[in-house]
Structure formats: structure tokens, C-alpha cells
Design a protein around this motif. Structure first.
Motif, mmCIF file in Angstrom:
data_model
loop_
_atom_site.group_PDB
_atom_site.id
_atom_site.type_symbol
_atom_site.label_atom_id
_atom_site.label_comp_id
_atom_site.label_asym_id
_atom_site.label_seq_id
_atom_site.Cartn_x
_atom_site.Cartn_y
_atom_site.Cartn_z
ATOM 1 N N GLU A 1 -1.613 -8.765 -4.275
ATOM 2 C CA GLU A 1 -0.206 -8.437 -4.580
ATOM 3 C C GLU A 1 0.389 -7.807 -3.729
ATOM 4 O OE1 GLU A 1 2.086 -6.291 -8.262
ATOM 5 O OE2 GLU A 1 -0.008 -6.303 -8.483
ATOM 6 N N TYR A 2 0.130 -7.065 -2.814
ATOM 7 C CA TYR A 2 0.775 -6.141 -1.806
ATOM 8 C C TYR A 2 0.579 -6.568 -0.415
ATOM 9 C CZ TYR A 2 1.511 -3.215 -6.235
ATOM 10 O OH TYR A 2 1.517 -2.884 -7.341
ATOM 11 N N ALA A 3 0.027 -7.746 -0.268
ATOM 12 C CA ALA A 3 -0.149 -8.374 1.042
ATOM 13 C C ALA A 3 0.939 -8.097 1.997
ATOM 14 C CB ALA A 3 -0.506 -9.790 1.073
ATOM 15 N N GLY A 4 0.856 -7.509 3.187
ATOM 16 C CA GLY A 4 1.887 -7.351 4.125
ATOM 17 C C GLY A 4 2.607 -5.863 4.148
ATOM 18 N N GLN A 5 2.254 -5.645 3.030
ATOM 19 C CA GLN A 5 2.991 -4.006 2.921
ATOM 20 C C GLN A 5 2.099 -2.747 3.660
ATOM 21 O OE1 GLN A 5 4.875 -3.082 -0.907
ATOM 22 N NE2 GLN A 5 4.714 -5.395 -1.516
ATOM 23 N N SER A 6 2.716 -1.927 3.881
ATOM 24 C CA SER A 6 2.188 -0.660 4.615
ATOM 25 C C SER A 6 1.732 0.229 3.220
ATOM 26 C CB SER A 6 3.279 -0.096 5.464
ATOM 27 O OG SER A 6 2.616 1.099 5.984
ATOM 28 N N ILE A 7 0.709 0.673 3.671
ATOM 29 C CA ILE A 7 0.149 1.935 2.662
ATOM 30 C C ILE A 7 0.198 3.240 3.470
ATOM 31 C CG2 ILE A 7 -1.472 0.653 1.532
ATOM 32 C CD1 ILE A 7 -3.933 2.242 3.012
ATOM 33 N N GLY A 8 0.679 3.246 4.526
ATOM 34 C CA GLY A 8 1.033 4.670 5.558
ATOM 35 C C GLY A 8 0.368 4.649 6.818
ATOM 36 N N THR A 9 0.608 5.773 7.211
ATOM 37 C CA THR A 9 -0.026 6.124 8.673
ATOM 38 C C THR A 9 -0.678 7.465 8.724
ATOM 39 O OG1 THR A 9 2.153 7.224 9.128
ATOM 40 C CG2 THR A 9 2.166 5.090 9.725
ATOM 41 N N LEU A 10 -1.512 7.431 9.522
ATOM 42 C CA LEU A 10 -2.448 8.358 9.895
ATOM 43 C C LEU A 10 -2.747 8.493 11.185
ATOM 44 C CD1 LEU A 10 -5.364 7.411 7.518
ATOM 45 C CD2 LEU A 10 -3.777 9.105 6.795
ATOM 46 N N SER A 11 -2.802 9.746 11.772
ATOM 47 C CA SER A 11 -3.175 10.190 13.027
ATOM 48 C C SER A 11 -4.216 11.001 13.074
ATOM 49 C CB SER A 11 -2.071 10.995 13.631
ATOM 50 O OG SER A 11 -1.767 12.263 13.059
ATOM 51 N N GLY A 12 -5.024 10.918 14.206
ATOM 52 C CA GLY A 12 -6.043 11.911 14.462
ATOM 53 C C GLY A 12 -7.286 10.718 15.558
ATOM 54 N N SER A 13 -8.476 11.310 15.551
ATOM 55 C CA SER A 13 -9.599 10.410 16.287
ATOM 56 C C SER A 13 -10.861 10.782 15.673
ATOM 57 C CB SER A 13 -9.226 10.869 17.733
ATOM 58 O OG SER A 13 -9.688 12.365 18.071
ATOM 59 N N GLY A 14 -11.788 10.262 16.290
ATOM 60 C CA GLY A 14 -13.212 10.296 15.789
ATOM 61 C C GLY A 14 -13.468 10.130 14.391
#
Length: 114
Positions: free
Chosen positions: A54-67
Motif C-alpha cells: 500500500e505504501y510503495a514508494g513512500q519514505s519511512i524516514g532517515t537514519l544516520s550512523g554507521s556500523g
């Protein structure tokens, strides 16, 4: 001798590069809904885009970090609410959580790498 050492260094660097990719990059399955989410670099962050349903193509958000540790904003598309998000990755499992009250109350689930 110098030429072969340089060639060896270049070959080792090219071979090692995929191993240096961030752990979050790739496609993940949200088991409770069957939703596939792809995390990929976007600027200095990693963006999660829904790939099916249903939500194809939509963003669930952004994360930053590593490892194995990432933090940022996660949106529950069904509720239309955005939460403080965090992800912890261990092997092919990502524990993704959305938190409120300054991170004191968190809810999440384990996603599997596809």
C-alpha cells in the motif's frame, strides 16, 4: 617491485570496498506486514523507502550512523506519525524502534535482511 606493490594495494582496496558498506544498506523485511523497505545512502543519511504494498514508494524516514547503530526519524505510515527512531543491526537482523518521551518509551520489531 614498486609497480607490483601498487597493483596489489589497488586490488586489495577494490576487493575490500564492499565489506566497508554500511550495515543498514539493503532491503529489509518487516515481518508483521510483509513490507519490504530499502535503505540506501541519501546525502549523509540513509533513507528508507517502501518497495511493495500500500505504501510503495513512500519514505519511512532517515537514519544516520554507521556500523551497527543508527538514529534519526521513523514514520509509521499507517498512523501518519513520526517518531524518534533507532536501529541496531546484528548480522542479518535489524531491531528498528520508534520512541517517544525523549526515548523513554520505545516500540519496535526485528526486521530481516533480504
Amino acid at each position: 617491485m614498486k609497480t607490483s606493490l601498487l597493483a596489489l594495494a589497488v586490488a586489495v582496496t577494490m576487493t575490500a570496498t564492499p565489506a566497508l558498506a554500511d550495515a543498514i544498506v539493503g532491503t529489509w523485511l518487516r515481518p508483521s506486514t510483509g513490507t519490504l523497505v530499502n535503505f540506501a545512502p541519501c546525502g549523509s543519511n540513509f533513507c528508507g523507502i517502501v518497495r511493495n504494498g500500500e505504501y510503495a514508494g513512500q519514505s519511512i524516514g532517515t537514519l544516520s550512523g554507521s556500523g551497527s547503530n543508527y538514529n534519526g526519524q521513523i514514520t509509521d505510515l499507517a498512523e501518519g506519525k513520526t517518531y524518534r527512531g533507532k536501529a541496531r543491526i546484528s548480522g542479518n537482523t535489524m531491531k528498528l524502534q520508534g520512541c517517544v518521551a525523549g526515548g523513554l518509551i520505545c516500540r519496535g520489531e526485528d526486521w530481516q535482511r533480504q
